[in-house]
Design an enzyme around this catalytic site. Structure first.
Site, PDB file in Angstrom:
ATOM      1  N   TYR A 181      51.848  36.628  36.284  1.00  0.00           N
ATOM      2  CA  TYR A 181      50.804  35.894  35.576  1.00  0.00           C
ATOM      3  C   TYR A 181      50.874  34.367  35.644  1.00  0.00           C
ATOM      4  CZ  TYR A 181      49.053  40.270  33.694  1.00  0.00           C
ATOM      5  OH  TYR A 181      48.535  41.524  33.563  1.00  0.00           O
ATOM      6  N   CYS A 195      43.512  28.608  37.083  1.00  0.00           N
ATOM      7  CA  CYS A 195      42.172  28.595  36.502  1.00  0.00           C
ATOM      8  C   CYS A 195      41.161  27.982  37.470  1.00  0.00           C
ATOM      9  CB  CYS A 195      42.170  27.775  35.214  1.00  0.00           C
ATOM     10  SG  CYS A 195      43.241  28.417  33.917  1.00  0.00           S
ATOM     11  N   GLU A 201      38.882  25.726  36.958  1.00  0.00           N
ATOM     12  CA  GLU A 201      38.747  24.281  36.861  1.00  0.00           C
ATOM     13  C   GLU A 201      39.804  23.578  37.702  1.00  0.00           C
ATOM     14  OE1 GLU A 201      37.763  25.938  32.669  1.00  0.00           O
ATOM     15  OE2 GLU A 201      38.982  26.511  34.400  1.00  0.00           O
ATOM     16  N   ASN A 213      38.718  31.339  39.145  1.00  0.00           N
ATOM     17  CA  ASN A 213      40.083  31.678  38.756  1.00  0.00           C
ATOM     18  C   ASN A 213      40.683  32.669  39.743  1.00  0.00           C
ATOM     19  OD1 ASN A 213      38.172  33.471  37.381  1.00  0.00           O
ATOM     20  ND2 ASN A 213      39.894  34.318  36.234  1.00  0.00           N
ATOM     21  N   GLU A 248      43.960  35.088  39.941  1.00  0.00           N
ATOM     22  CA  GLU A 248      45.080  35.672  39.205  1.00  0.00           C
ATOM     23  C   GLU A 248      46.147  36.202  40.146  1.00  0.00           C
ATOM     24  OE1 GLU A 248      42.552  37.004  35.263  1.00  0.00           O
ATOM     25  OE2 GLU A 248      43.361  38.573  36.532  1.00  0.00           O
ATOM     26  N   CYS A 298      40.828  25.575  29.183  1.00  0.00           N
ATOM     27  CA  CYS A 298      42.090  25.800  28.470  1.00  0.00           C
ATOM     28  C   CYS A 298      42.877  24.480  28.391  1.00  0.00           C
ATOM     29  CB  CYS A 298      42.914  26.881  29.167  1.00  0.00           C
ATOM     30  SG  CYS A 298      43.688  26.343  30.714  1.00  0.00           S
TER      31      CYS A 298
END
Length: 160
Positions: free
Chosen positions: A68, A73, A75, A62, A64, A112
């Site tokens: 935001y 992510c 994945e 991930n 960041e 997610c």
């Protein structure tokens, strides 16, 4: 009134040590990727590793951002990198692991919703299931034999 019943099934392993050898190796690569996560805001690190049908392993962590929604992510980092570098390869397996700087993550952390949709896109595109293995830092590991198990009513191009 008609009712629809949807059931999901997972294979549950007591720990990473109990995984098949090839999945253990893939999970180890996901753990290494997790350690490279850029997570200064959430302090929640995630790593993913994909095994492709050409034998390549692609990893992601991930990433960041102070804005935001601009982060990504693990994945999706791995999936999009795989699609860019190996556009014709099929994803056979995905290993995901998560850790927190604030607590011990001892339960499996699934993808997610946005990641499920992205995995679904690739599973539909390649027309073969993607095994998804996920865990925390320690403890049980869950295996879903297909994204459709995690997101049974996946939205795809046929719905447009």
């Amino acid at each position: 009134m008609e009712q629809l019943s949807i059931t999901t099934t997972f294979n549950v392993y007591p720990s990473a040590a109990a995984l098949p050898a090839d999945v253990q190796q893939l999970m180890e690569k996901a753990v290494a990727a997790r350690n490279n996560a850029y997570a200064p805001y959430s302090k929640f690190r995630v790593g993913a590793a994909l095994l492709l049908d050409n034998g390549e392993v692609v990893v992601g962590s991930n990433q960041e951002n102070a804005a935001y929604p601009s982060g990504l992510c693990a994945e999706r980092v791995a999936i999009f990198h795989s699609g860019a570098v190996y556009p014709h390869a099929k994803i056979l397996k995905m290993a995901i692991t998560a850790a927190s700087e604030g607590r011990l993550v001892d339960s499996p952390i699934p993808p997610c919703g946005a990641c499920r949709q992205s995995i679904g896109e690739y599973e539909l595109k390649q027309d073969t299931p993607i095994e998804i293995w996920f865990m925390g830092e320690e403890g049980k590991v869950y295996c879903s034999e297909s994204l459709k198990n995690l997101l049974p009513l996946v939205f795809g191009s046929k719905d447009l």
